[in-house]
Enzyme design. Structure first.
Site, PDB file in Angstrom:
ATOM      1  N   ASN A  92       0.877  -1.137  -0.014  1.00 55.03           N
ATOM      2  CA  ASN A  92       0.097   0.005   0.002  1.00 55.03           C
ATOM      3  C   ASN A  92       0.752   1.412   0.011  1.00 55.03           C
ATOM      4  O   ASN A  92       0.488   2.344  -0.495  1.00 55.03           O
ATOM      5  CB  ASN A  92      -1.241   0.030   1.251  1.00 55.03           C
ATOM      6  CG  ASN A  92      -0.276   0.083   2.515  1.00 55.03           C
ATOM      7  OD1 ASN A  92       0.780  -0.477   2.523  1.00 55.03           O
ATOM      8  ND2 ASN A  92      -1.183   0.031   3.555  1.00 55.03           N
ATOM      9  N   GLU A 135       4.373  -4.312  12.145  1.00 55.57           N
ATOM     10  CA  GLU A 135       3.435  -3.304  12.181  1.00 55.57           C
ATOM     11  C   GLU A 135       2.333  -3.937  11.327  1.00 55.57           C
ATOM     12  O   GLU A 135       2.460  -4.255   9.778  1.00 55.57           O
ATOM     13  CB  GLU A 135       4.015  -1.943  11.243  1.00 55.57           C
ATOM     14  CG  GLU A 135       3.092  -0.992  11.288  1.00 55.57           C
ATOM     15  CD  GLU A 135       2.200  -0.836  10.535  1.00 55.57           C
ATOM     16  OE1 GLU A 135       0.760  -1.396  10.688  1.00 55.57           O
ATOM     17  OE2 GLU A 135       2.230  -0.498   9.313  1.00 55.57           O
ATOM     18  N   GLU A 149       7.849   2.705  14.223  1.00 51.55           N
ATOM     19  CA  GLU A 149       8.650   3.279  13.290  1.00 51.55           C
ATOM     20  C   GLU A 149       8.374   4.716  13.375  1.00 51.55           C
ATOM     21  O   GLU A 149       7.333   5.264  13.815  1.00 51.55           O
ATOM     22  CB  GLU A 149       7.958   2.689  11.840  1.00 51.55           C
ATOM     23  CG  GLU A 149       8.052   1.054  11.598  1.00 51.55           C
ATOM     24  CD  GLU A 149       7.655   0.496  10.380  1.00 51.55           C
ATOM     25  OE1 GLU A 149       8.824   0.122   9.729  1.00 51.55           O
ATOM     26  OE2 GLU A 149       6.750   0.822   9.725  1.00 51.55           O
ATOM     27  N   CYS A 157      -3.733   0.243   6.797  1.00 49.43           N
ATOM     28  CA  CYS A 157      -3.703  -0.562   8.090  1.00 49.43           C
ATOM     29  C   CYS A 157      -4.334   0.266   8.860  1.00 49.43           C
ATOM     30  O   CYS A 157      -5.264  -0.303  10.070  1.00 49.43           O
ATOM     31  CB  CYS A 157      -2.332  -1.223   8.497  1.00 49.43           C
ATOM     32  SG  CYS A 157      -1.023  -0.167   8.456  1.00 49.43           S
TER      33      CYS A 157
END
Length: 508
Positions: A171, A268, A482, A302
Site C-alpha cells: 500500500n 506493524e 516506526e 492498516c
C-alpha cells in the site's frame, strides 16, 4: 559500462496510465541491478488502473538471498565505522535527490500501486522527510557515563545490529522502504529489503538513489519474492533483525521464524480502528476526518478508522454529510490531478472487498452509497480494479464488516449513547493500531485517548503521520515502532563498558 538507473530509462519518461512496461531486472545488490539466476515461479505484476501486465516478478532463491545478505554485511562493516556526521551527509544527499525527482517516482508508484497521483506525491515527500529526519538524528547517537566508587566508571555505547531485513507492504511501497531503511542506516546498519510481490518497482529506485548519494555498495539491497523468499531472509544466520509490515497471520510466521535465530523483530500489522464522534464535535471536521480515516489509498491503509462510532443525537446529520461527500469523491484514472480515488491493488483483492460488502448486506447492513465495481468511461481503464467508496449504516458490533479488516473503501457506521459504552465497544477487538476521537471537550478528548487501547490516538483529526512521531500497534497489531526518536532503540543495541581505575579486590 555503468548501469543506467531506472528513473533515467526512456520507459520511465512521460509515463501515462497504461503505457509503462518494465523489462529491467528488479533485484539490486552490490550496487547494481542483478539479473535473476532463473525465471521459474515468475509472477505477472499488474497495473491496477488498467489490469494489464506491468512487469514480471521473479522470486529470489537461496543462493541469491545469500548473495544479497553477504553484500549487505560487507557494506555494514564499512558504514558502521563512519561517524554519525559522515552518515548524515550521505543520507541528506539521498533525501535531496528524492525531493528533486519526487514527481517521476510518484508516477511510477501510481502505475504499480493504483493510488491517486496527489496521494503518491505526498508519500514520496514523507519518504525524503523521513530520511532527512534520521540524518539529523545520526550524529546525536550517544551513550551514557556513569561514575562508580573509587574513581572507576562505566559508559554505554549505542551500537548497530548489523544486517537488518525489511519486508514491505504493497500500500505504501516507496514510503515503507524509506521508513525502514532510514533509521536502520542512521544507526550504522545495512538493510536487505523485500518489497511486496505486487509492488516490486519503486524500492529499486530507492536503492539506486542511495547508491548515487554515496552509500557503500550493498548497504541497501532489494530482493524480490513472496513467502518463500521472506522465509529465507528470516532464517538467514547473518540477519540480526527483521522489520515486517503486513497482515497478522504473516506477522506471526515472521516472528516464529525470527525466534529460531533469536532475532529482533518489529511488526506493524493490521487494524480495525475505532473513530469516535461525540455530539459536541465540530461536525464538518468530523465528517472530513471520517473520510480521511476510511478512503485514503482506496481504503487500503492498516490504521484506517473503519469502525465509525457516532453519538445517536447527531447520527442523521453525520450520515447526510458523509454520504454527500463520499458520493462526490472522483474515482478514475489515478494519474489525473482531479482523481481522488484510484484502483485497488489487484483483481482478487477487489473481489474480496466486494465480497465483504455483499456479506454485510446479507447480515443486515444498509449500503447508503457506493460499494460497487466502477468502470470509468475511458476505454483503457475498463479492466481496472475500481470500487466506489461505500458507507454502511445499520451496522452491529458482531457483523463481519465491523470485526474484520476489509482493506478497502468501506466505512461502517455505528450509533452509541455514552462515553463508557463506546470505549468498551471500541476496545472490544484483537487489534490496536490506531483510534480517533472528535469532541470539543478537552478533558473528554484526553480521557478517551488514555482509555483507548491503541498505539496512536488522533484527537480532532485522523491519519496524520509526521515522521517525528512514533507509529505502531498494541495487541495483535504488532509491537516496535516506526518513525520518531524511539525507533533508534529498535535498530541499535546497548553495550556497557566497565572501567576499573584501582586494583581488583582479592576475594580468593
Amino acid at each position: 559500462m555503468a548501469q543506467q538507473p531506472l528513473l533515467s530509462l526512456p520507459e520511465f519518461q512521460n509515463v501515462s496510465t497504461g503505457t509503462l512496461v518494465v523489462k529491467e531486472p528488479l533485484n539490486f545488490w552490490g550496487g547494481a541491478r542483478v539479473k535473476p539466476k532463473h525465471t521459474k515461479n515468475s509472477e505477472p505484476v499488474f497495473e491496477p488502473a488498467t489490469g494489464r501486465v506491468l512487469c514480471d516478478m521473479i522470486p529470489c532463491g537461496e543462493e541469491e538471498v545469500d548473495e544479497a545478505i553477504k553484500s549487505a554485511h560487507s557494506a555494514y562493516l564499512k558504514w558502521s565505522k563512519l561517524s554519525g556526521m559522515e552518515r548524515a551527509r550521505i543520507m541528506l544527499e539521498a533525501a535531496r535527490i528524492i525531493r528533486e525527482r519526487r514527481d517521476v517516482i510518484a508516477i511510477a508508484e501510481v502505475a504499480n500501486n493504483g493510488k491517486s497521483i496527489t496521494e503518491a506525491q505526498v508519500d514520496i515527500d514523507v519518504a525524503w522527510q523521513c530520511i532527512e529526519y534520521y540524518a539529523g538524528i545520526a550524529p546525536t547517537l550517544s551513550g551514557q557515563h556513569i561514575q562508580l566508587p573509587g574513581g572507576s566508571f562505566a559508559y554505554t555505547r549505542r551500537e548497530p545490529l548489523g544486517v537488518c531485513v525489511g519486508i514491505g507492504a504493497w500500500n505504501y511501497p516507496f514510503q515503507i522502504a524509506s521508513w525502514k531503511s532510514a533509521p536502520a542506516m542512521a544507526c550504522g546498519n545495512a538493510m536487505v529489503f523485500k518489497p511486496s510481490p505486487m509492488t516490486p518497482v519503486t524500492a529499486v529506485m530507492l536503492a539506486e538513489i542511495y547508491k548515487e548519494a554515496g552509500v557503500p555498495d550493498g548497504l541497501f539491497n532489494v530482493v524480490q519474492g513472496g513467502a518463500e523468499t521472506g522465509g529465507l531472509l528470516c532464517h538467514h544466520p547473518m540477519v540480526a533483525k527483521v522489520s515486517f509490515t503486513g497482515s497478522v497471520p504473516t506477522g506471526k510466521k515472521v516472528m516464529e521464524m525470527a525466534a529460531k535465530g533469536i532475532k529482533q523483530v518489529t511488526l506493524e500489522l493490521g487494524g480495525k480502528s475505532p473513530l469516535i464522534i461525540f455530539k459536541d464535535c465540530e461536525l464538518e471536521n468530523a465528517i472530513k476526518g471520517a473520510l480521511m480515516a476510511n478512503f485514503l489509498t482506496q481504503g487500503e491503509v492498516c490504521c484506517n478508522g473503519t469502525r465509525v462510532f457516532v453519538q445517536k443525537e447527531i447520527m442523521p446529520q453525520f450520515l447526510e454529510g458523509v454520504v454527500k461527500r463520499t458520493k462526490a469523491i472522483a474515482v478514475g484514472d489515478p494519474l489525473c490531478e482531479g482523481t481522488r480515488m484510484g484502483a485497488l491493488i489487484s483483481k482478487p483483492h477487489m473481489e474480496k472487498v466486494l465480497g465483504f460488502i455483499k456479506q454485510a448486506k446479507e447480515q443486515g447492513a444498509k449500503v447508503l452509497c457506493g460499494g460497487e465495481r466502477f468502470v470509468p468511461s475511458d476505454p483503457k481503464l475498463k479492466d481496472g480494479y475500481f470500487v466506489t467508496p461505500c458507507v454502511l449504516d445499520n451496522c452491529r458490533d458482531d457483523m463481519t464488516c465491523v470485526k474484520e479488516e476489509i482493506f478497502g473503501p468501506v466505512m461502517s457506521v455505528l450509533p452509541f449513547d455514552t462515553e463508557e459504552e463506546v470505549l468498551q465497544r471500541a476496545n472490544n477487538t484483537t487489534f490496536g493500531l490506531a483510534s480517533g476521537v472528535f469532541t470539543r471537550d478537552i478533558a473528554r478528548a484526553h480521557r478517551v485517548a488514555q482509555n483507548l487501547q491503541a498505539g496512536t490516538c488522533y484527537i480532532n483529526n485522523y491519519n496524520v503521520g509526521p515522521v517525528e512521531v512514533p507509529f505502531g500497534g498494541y495487541k495483535m497489531s504488532g509491537f516496535g515502532r516506526e518513525n520518531g526518536q524511539v525507533t533508534i532503540e529498535y535498530y541499535s543495541q546497548l553495550k556497557t563498558v566497565v572501567v576499573e581505575m584501582g586494583d581488583v579486590e582479592d576475594h580468593f
